[in-house]
Design a protein around this motif. Structure first.
Motif, PDB file in Angstrom:
ATOM      1  N   LEU A 216       0.833  -1.208   0.000  1.00 11.04           N
ATOM      2  CA  LEU A 216       0.000   0.000   0.000  1.00 11.04           C
ATOM      3  C   LEU A 216       0.867   1.258   0.000  1.00 11.04           C
ATOM      4  O   LEU A 216       0.586   2.217  -0.726  1.00 11.04           O
ATOM      5  CB  LEU A 216      -0.927  -0.009   1.213  1.00 11.04           C
ATOM      6  N   ASN A 217       1.916   1.261   0.807  1.00  7.54           N
ATOM      7  CA  ASN A 217       2.804   2.426   0.874  1.00  7.54           C
ATOM      8  C   ASN A 217       3.427   2.721  -0.486  1.00  7.54           C
ATOM      9  O   ASN A 217       3.561   3.887  -0.883  1.00  7.54           O
ATOM     10  CB  ASN A 217       3.900   2.205   1.922  1.00  7.54           C
ATOM     11  N   ASP A 218       3.820   1.661  -1.197  1.00  7.63           N
ATOM     12  CA  ASP A 218       4.383   1.840  -2.541  1.00  7.63           C
ATOM     13  C   ASP A 218       3.349   2.466  -3.481  1.00  7.63           C
ATOM     14  O   ASP A 218       3.669   3.363  -4.270  1.00  7.63           O
ATOM     15  CB  ASP A 218       4.845   0.496  -3.108  1.00  7.63           C
ATOM     16  N   LYS A 219       2.123   1.988  -3.393  1.00 10.07           N
ATOM     17  CA  LYS A 219       1.062   2.513  -4.261  1.00 10.07           C
ATOM     18  C   LYS A 219       0.776   3.979  -3.946  1.00 10.07           C
ATOM     19  O   LYS A 219       0.538   4.784  -4.853  1.00 10.07           O
ATOM     20  CB  LYS A 219      -0.213   1.683  -4.092  1.00 10.07           C
ATOM     21  N   ILE A 220       0.802   4.320  -2.658  1.00 14.10           N
ATOM     22  CA  ILE A 220       0.562   5.714  -2.265  1.00 14.10           C
ATOM     23  C   ILE A 220       1.668   6.618  -2.794  1.00 14.10           C
ATOM     24  O   ILE A 220       1.409   7.693  -3.345  1.00 14.10           O
ATOM     25  CB  ILE A 220       0.467   5.833  -0.728  1.00 14.10           C
ATOM     26  N   GLU A 221       2.931   6.177  -2.628  1.00 13.43           N
ATOM     27  CA  GLU A 221       4.074   6.972  -3.079  1.00 13.43           C
ATOM     28  C   GLU A 221       4.045   7.196  -4.587  1.00 13.43           C
ATOM     29  O   GLU A 221       4.437   8.257  -5.071  1.00 13.43           O
ATOM     30  CB  GLU A 221       5.383   6.272  -2.688  1.00 13.43           C
ATOM     31  N   ASN A 222       3.591   6.188  -5.339  1.00 15.86           N
ATOM     32  CA  ASN A 222       3.591   6.276  -6.800  1.00 15.86           C
ATOM     33  C   ASN A 222       2.297   6.852  -7.366  1.00 15.86           C
ATOM     34  O   ASN A 222       2.174   7.006  -8.586  1.00 15.86           O
ATOM     35  CB  ASN A 222       3.827   4.884  -7.408  1.00 15.86           C
ATOM     36  N   SER A 223       1.366   7.168  -6.492  1.00 14.72           N
ATOM     37  CA  SER A 223       0.087   7.703  -6.952  1.00 14.72           C
ATOM     38  C   SER A 223       0.226   9.178  -7.335  1.00 14.72           C
ATOM     39  O   SER A 223       0.974   9.937  -6.713  1.00 14.72           O
ATOM     40  CB  SER A 223      -0.965   7.552  -5.850  1.00 14.72           C
ATOM     41  N   GLU A 224      -0.511   9.588  -8.386  1.00 14.32           N
ATOM     42  CA  GLU A 224      -0.483  10.987  -8.804  1.00 14.32           C
ATOM     43  C   GLU A 224      -1.186  11.871  -7.782  1.00 14.32           C
ATOM     44  O   GLU A 224      -0.830  13.036  -7.616  1.00 14.32           O
ATOM     45  CB  GLU A 224      -1.161  11.130 -10.170  1.00 14.32           C
ATOM     46  N   ASP A 225      -2.192  11.328  -7.121  1.00 21.12           N
ATOM     47  CA  ASP A 225      -2.943  12.072  -6.101  1.00 21.12           C
ATOM     48  C   ASP A 225      -3.037  11.200  -4.851  1.00 21.12           C
ATOM     49  O   ASP A 225      -4.016  10.472  -4.663  1.00 21.12           O
ATOM     50  CB  ASP A 225      -4.342  12.414  -6.628  1.00 21.12           C
TER      51      ASP A 225
ATOM     52  N   VAL B  88      -3.656  11.767  -1.686  1.00 18.33           N
ATOM     53  CA  VAL B  88      -4.788  12.004  -0.778  1.00 18.33           C
ATOM     54  C   VAL B  88      -6.056  11.342  -1.318  1.00 18.33           C
ATOM     55  O   VAL B  88      -6.798  10.687  -0.578  1.00 18.33           O
ATOM     56  CB  VAL B  88      -5.019  13.515  -0.579  1.00 18.33           C
ATOM     57  N   ARG B  89      -6.287  11.496  -2.615  1.00 17.96           N
ATOM     58  CA  ARG B  89      -7.469  10.884  -3.217  1.00 17.96           C
ATOM     59  C   ARG B  89      -7.373   9.359  -3.148  1.00 17.96           C
ATOM     60  O   ARG B  89      -8.376   8.682  -2.875  1.00 17.96           O
ATOM     61  CB  ARG B  89      -7.591  11.345  -4.669  1.00 17.96           C
ATOM     62  N   PHE B  90      -6.178   8.826  -3.400  1.00 22.17           N
ATOM     63  CA  PHE B  90      -5.972   7.379  -3.328  1.00 22.17           C
ATOM     64  C   PHE B  90      -6.244   6.885  -1.907  1.00 22.17           C
ATOM     65  O   PHE B  90      -6.917   5.867  -1.714  1.00 22.17           O
ATOM     66  CB  PHE B  90      -4.542   7.042  -3.740  1.00 22.17           C
ATOM     67  N   ILE B  91      -5.734   7.590  -0.902  1.00 25.66           N
ATOM     68  CA  ILE B  91      -5.939   7.210   0.504  1.00 25.66           C
ATOM     69  C   ILE B  91      -7.414   7.270   0.862  1.00 25.66           C
ATOM     70  O   ILE B  91      -7.942   6.379   1.546  1.00 25.66           O
ATOM     71  CB  ILE B  91      -5.114   8.107   1.433  1.00 25.66           C
ATOM     72  N   ASP B  92      -8.104   8.321   0.414  1.00 21.87           N
ATOM     73  CA  ASP B  92      -9.533   8.461   0.717  1.00 21.87           C
ATOM     74  C   ASP B  92     -10.319   7.259   0.198  1.00 21.87           C
ATOM     75  O   ASP B  92     -11.191   6.718   0.881  1.00 21.87           O
ATOM     76  CB  ASP B  92     -10.082   9.740   0.089  1.00 21.87           C
ATOM     77  N   LYS B  93      -9.991   6.847  -1.032  1.00 17.33           N
ATOM     78  CA  LYS B  93     -10.690   5.717  -1.635  1.00 17.33           C
ATOM     79  C   LYS B  93     -10.411   4.430  -0.861  1.00 17.33           C
ATOM     80  O   LYS B  93     -11.331   3.661  -0.554  1.00 17.33           O
ATOM     81  CB  LYS B  93     -10.248   5.574  -3.098  1.00 17.33           C
ATOM     82  N   TYR B  94      -9.133   4.204  -0.552  1.00 16.92           N
ATOM     83  CA  TYR B  94      -8.755   2.992   0.183  1.00 16.92           C
ATOM     84  C   TYR B  94      -9.296   3.038   1.606  1.00 16.92           C
ATOM     85  O   TYR B  94      -9.715   2.013   2.160  1.00 16.92           O
ATOM     86  CB  TYR B  94      -7.239   2.852   0.193  1.00 16.92           C
ATOM     87  N   LEU B  95      -9.284   4.209   2.200  1.00 21.12           N
ATOM     88  CA  LEU B  95      -9.778   4.380   3.573  1.00 21.12           C
ATOM     89  C   LEU B  95     -11.251   4.038   3.667  1.00 21.12           C
ATOM     90  O   LEU B  95     -11.696   3.394   4.636  1.00 21.12           O
ATOM     91  CB  LEU B  95      -9.528   5.822   4.023  1.00 21.12           C
ATOM     92  N   GLN B  96     -12.014   4.451   2.661  1.00 22.29           N
ATOM     93  CA  GLN B  96     -13.439   4.150   2.649  1.00 22.29           C
ATOM     94  C   GLN B  96     -13.673   2.644   2.582  1.00 22.29           C
ATOM     95  O   GLN B  96     -14.552   2.104   3.262  1.00 22.29           O
ATOM     96  CB  GLN B  96     -14.111   4.842   1.453  1.00 22.29           C
ATOM     97  N   THR B  97     -12.850   1.963   1.780  1.00 19.74           N
ATOM     98  CA  THR B  97     -12.951   0.501   1.666  1.00 19.74           C
ATOM     99  C   THR B  97     -12.653  -0.174   3.001  1.00 19.74           C
ATOM    100  O   THR B  97     -13.381  -1.082   3.430  1.00 19.74           O
ATOM    101  CB  THR B  97     -11.960  -0.020   0.605  1.00 19.74           C
ATOM    102  N   GLN B  98     -11.591   0.277   3.669  1.00 16.35           N
ATOM    103  CA  GLN B  98     -11.207  -0.322   4.940  1.00 16.35           C
ATOM    104  C   GLN B  98     -12.233  -0.032   6.032  1.00 16.35           C
ATOM    105  O   GLN B  98     -12.488  -0.870   6.890  1.00 16.35           O
ATOM    106  CB  GLN B  98      -9.823   0.189   5.366  1.00 16.35           C
ATOM    107  N   LYS B  99     -12.819   1.149   6.013  1.00 14.48           N
ATOM    108  CA  LYS B  99     -13.853   1.484   7.009  1.00 14.48           C
ATOM    109  C   LYS B  99     -15.089   0.606   6.811  1.00 14.48           C
ATOM    110  O   LYS B  99     -15.713   0.175   7.797  1.00 14.48           O
ATOM    111  CB  LYS B  99     -14.229   2.956   6.896  1.00 14.48           C
ATOM    112  N   THR B 100     -15.421   0.356   5.565  1.00 12.54           N
ATOM    113  CA  THR B 100     -16.556  -0.538   5.267  1.00 12.54           C
ATOM    114  C   THR B 100     -16.262  -1.951   5.766  1.00 12.54           C
ATOM    115  O   THR B 100     -17.112  -2.606   6.379  1.00 12.54           O
ATOM    116  CB  THR B 100     -16.833  -0.570   3.752  1.00 12.54           C
ATOM    117  N   LYS B 101     -15.035  -2.401   5.507  1.00 16.01           N
ATOM    118  CA  LYS B 101     -14.624  -3.729   5.966  1.00 16.01           C
ATOM    119  C   LYS B 101     -14.639  -3.794   7.497  1.00 16.01           C
ATOM    120  O   LYS B 101     -15.072  -4.805   8.085  1.00 16.01           O
ATOM    121  CB  LYS B 101     -13.219  -4.040   5.448  1.00 16.01           C
ATOM    122  N   LEU B 102     -14.181  -2.734   8.144  1.00 17.57           N
ATOM    123  CA  LEU B 102     -14.171  -2.689   9.608  1.00 17.57           C
ATOM    124  C   LEU B 102     -15.591  -2.754  10.162  1.00 17.57           C
ATOM    125  O   LEU B 102     -15.858  -3.466  11.139  1.00 17.57           O
ATOM    126  CB  LEU B 102     -13.472  -1.417  10.086  1.00 17.57           C
ATOM    127  N   SER B 103     -16.496  -2.035   9.527  1.00 20.66           N
ATOM    128  CA  SER B 103     -17.899  -2.050   9.960  1.00 20.66           C
ATOM    129  C   SER B 103     -18.489  -3.457   9.837  1.00 20.66           C
ATOM    130  O   SER B 103     -19.221  -3.919  10.725  1.00 20.66           O
ATOM    131  CB  SER B 103     -18.705  -1.063   9.114  1.00 20.66           C
TER     132      SER B 103
END
Length: 222
Positions: free
Chosen positions: A15-24, A26-41
């Motif tokens: 994940l860290n590699d994907k974040i570092e290589n992402s053009e945006d 923050v947007r990438f984290i927001d998308k992944y964060l939403q997925t993880q929050k759904t999984k946590l719920s």
């Protein structure tokens, strides 16, 4: 280290590699964060259901165990009273309760293990979500710093251009003033030269006139 923890560490590294290589980032984290929050719920919901089921299984186990103990005591009483046939019937029920108790006990033990695994996964996921929240804050601050530095560079570039233009205008003004002074001096010198030449010519004419007048005067005396 559990298998879940090892898998999680590998996932975080990827994940860290994907974040570092992402053009945006923050947007990438927001998308992944939403997925993880759904999984946590979903995990937390499953955890509550598992707790409820484990509690129900435990009650079945405890009831079967209570019945087993009760039938064992009853069989002993019947045997002491000489009621052998009754004692055997009660012992049969005791054996049935014992089998039931063992079955529910195993289900309850399995349920407890599932609960522990869910608790571990939930905690790991909560830690990951928190890390993502922290990363988002960091990348948001980093992007803002880059934006502000970019603005500063633009301002400095504008000031440098303004300074260059101002210096150019100053140099041009000085050259113009110097040129005007040179031309003025040249005109003055030309004027002085013309004036001197004019004065010399007049003086020479006057001398010639005086000379002719003197010649006439001398001729008259003869």
């Amino acid at each position: 280290m559990s298998l879940v923890k090892r898998i999680r560490d590998i996932s975080v590294a990827t994940l860290n590699d994907k974040i570092e290589n992402s053009e945006d980032p923050v947007r990438f984290i927001d998308k992944y964060l939403q997925t993880q929050k759904t999984k946590l719920s979903q995990l937390e919901k499953l955890y509550q259901q598992t707790l409820t089921h484990a509690h129900s299984v435990k009650q079945q186990y405890m009831e079967a165990e209570t019945t087993r103990i009760k039938r064992e005591n009853q069989a002993e009483i019947a045997l002491k009273a000489g009621e052998d046939q009754l004692a055997k019937l009660i012992l049969l029920e005791k054996m049935q309760s014992e089998e039931k108790s063992e079955q529910y006990r195993k289900l309850y033990e399995d349920g407890k293990q599932t609960i522990l695994e869910l608790e571990e996964q939930i905690q790991i996921l909560k830690d990951e979500v928190q890390e993502l929240v922290d990363k988002r804050a960091f990348y948001t601050a980093k992007i803002e710093s880059i934006r502000l530095q970019k603005q500063l560079n633009q301002v400095n570039h504008f000031i440098e251009k303004q300074d260059y233009y101002e210096q150019s205008r100053t140099i041009d003004r000085k050259f113009s003033e110097l040129e005007l002074q040179t031309n003025a001096l040249r005109e003055v010198r030309s004027l002085d030269s013309n004036t001197g030449s004019s004065l010399g010519s007049k003086l020479q004419t006057e001398v010639e006139n005086q000379f002719e007048a003197l010649k006439k005067k001398l001729e008259q005396r003869r």
